[in-house]
Design a protein around this motif. Structure first.
Motif, PDB file in Angstrom:
ATOM      1  N   UNK A 183       0.856  -1.181   0.000  1.00 27.00           N
ATOM      2  CA  UNK A 183       0.000   0.000   0.000  1.00 27.00           C
ATOM      3  C   UNK A 183       0.890   1.228   0.000  1.00 27.00           C
ATOM      4  N   UNK A 184       0.464   2.264  -0.686  1.00 32.37           N
ATOM      5  CA  UNK A 184       1.184   3.538  -0.673  1.00 32.37           C
ATOM      6  C   UNK A 184       0.486   4.458   0.315  1.00 32.37           C
ATOM      7  N   UNK A 185       1.283   5.176   1.114  1.00 27.62           N
ATOM      8  CA  UNK A 185       0.729   6.064   2.139  1.00 27.62           C
ATOM      9  C   UNK A 185       0.624   7.490   1.612  1.00 27.62           C
ATOM     10  N   UNK A 186      -0.504   8.116   1.891  1.00 25.02           N
ATOM     11  CA  UNK A 186      -0.723   9.525   1.602  1.00 25.02           C
ATOM     12  C   UNK A 186      -0.943  10.208   2.944  1.00 25.02           C
ATOM     13  N   UNK A 187      -0.032  11.112   3.293  1.00 29.01           N
ATOM     14  CA  UNK A 187      -0.008  11.725   4.614  1.00 29.01           C
ATOM     15  C   UNK A 187      -1.038  12.841   4.758  1.00 29.01           C
ATOM     16  N   UNK A 188      -1.693  12.843   5.899  1.00 29.98           N
ATOM     17  CA  UNK A 188      -2.555  13.932   6.296  1.00 29.98           C
ATOM     18  C   UNK A 188      -2.175  14.350   7.704  1.00 29.98           C
ATOM     19  N   UNK A 189      -2.694  15.467   8.144  1.00 33.21           N
ATOM     20  CA  UNK A 189      -2.357  15.953   9.485  1.00 33.21           C
ATOM     21  C   UNK A 189      -2.941  15.067  10.577  1.00 33.21           C
ATOM     22  N   UNK A 190      -4.187  14.625  10.390  1.00 35.77           N
ATOM     23  CA  UNK A 190      -4.826  13.804  11.423  1.00 35.77           C
ATOM     24  C   UNK A 190      -5.138  12.389  10.958  1.00 35.77           C
ATOM     25  N   UNK A 191      -5.120  12.175   9.641  1.00 35.70           N
ATOM     26  CA  UNK A 191      -5.430  10.851   9.101  1.00 35.70           C
ATOM     27  C   UNK A 191      -4.544  10.595   7.884  1.00 35.70           C
ATOM     28  N   UNK A 192      -4.056   9.377   7.776  1.00 33.00           N
ATOM     29  CA  UNK A 192      -3.317   8.939   6.594  1.00 33.00           C
ATOM     30  C   UNK A 192      -4.201   7.997   5.802  1.00 33.00           C
ATOM     31  N   UNK A 193      -4.087   8.066   4.482  1.00 29.56           N
ATOM     32  CA  UNK A 193      -4.817   7.159   3.605  1.00 29.56           C
ATOM     33  C   UNK A 193      -3.795   6.275   2.902  1.00 29.56           C
ATOM     34  N   UNK A 194      -4.114   5.004   2.799  1.00 34.38           N
ATOM     35  CA  UNK A 194      -3.258   4.032   2.137  1.00 34.38           C
ATOM     36  C   UNK A 194      -4.002   3.497   0.925  1.00 34.38           C
ATOM     37  N   UNK A 195      -3.271   3.313  -0.181  1.00 31.98           N
ATOM     38  CA  UNK A 195      -3.883   2.866  -1.429  1.00 31.98           C
ATOM     39  C   UNK A 195      -3.048   1.763  -2.066  1.00 31.98           C
ATOM     40  N   UNK A 196      -3.728   0.711  -2.509  1.00 34.78           N
ATOM     41  CA  UNK A 196      -3.067  -0.397  -3.207  1.00 34.78           C
ATOM     42  C   UNK A 196      -3.635  -0.457  -4.620  1.00 34.78           C
ATOM     43  N   UNK A 197      -2.837  -0.021  -5.603  1.00 34.86           N
ATOM     44  CA  UNK A 197      -3.324   0.101  -6.977  1.00 34.86           C
ATOM     45  C   UNK A 197      -3.757  -1.230  -7.588  1.00 34.86           C
ATOM     46  N   UNK A 198      -3.128  -2.312  -7.186  1.00 31.50           N
ATOM     47  CA  UNK A 198      -3.471  -3.610  -7.765  1.00 31.50           C
ATOM     48  C   UNK A 198      -4.801  -4.165  -7.261  1.00 31.50           C
ATOM     49  N   UNK A 199      -5.297  -3.647  -6.160  1.00 30.43           N
ATOM     50  CA  UNK A 199      -6.584  -4.093  -5.617  1.00 30.43           C
ATOM     51  C   UNK A 199      -7.756  -3.249  -6.115  1.00 30.43           C
TER      52      UNK A 199
END
Length: 77
Positions: free
Chosen positions: A11-27
């Protein structure tokens, strides 16, 4: 899954101040629940295409939970 598990699962992490989002392109099934619900956060025309701070953390969480494939995950800081 904790942060390390998500990163190890590619999963790739996208940083936020209070929440991080993770994304897996193959899924990703391209159901577009994310871009349809929170286009200010999820914008495929921009890089990075996920910007968690563009909406409140609760909206980001609710949007990620709509993902039918599990390609999106989140973690509060």
């Amino acid at each position: 899954m904790n942060e390390q598990d998500l990163l190890e699962a590619r999963y790739k992490r996208y940083h936020g101040e209070t929440i991080d989002v993770f994304f897996h392109k193959d899924l990703c099934e391209h159901a577009a629940k994310c871009v349809g619900t929170a286009p200010e956060v999820f914008d495929t025309k921009k890089r990075p295409w996920i910007e968690p701070d563009k909406a409140d953390a609760e909206k980001v969480e609710a949007t990620v939970k709509l993902c039918p494939s599990g390609a999106l995950k989140y973690q509060y800081k």
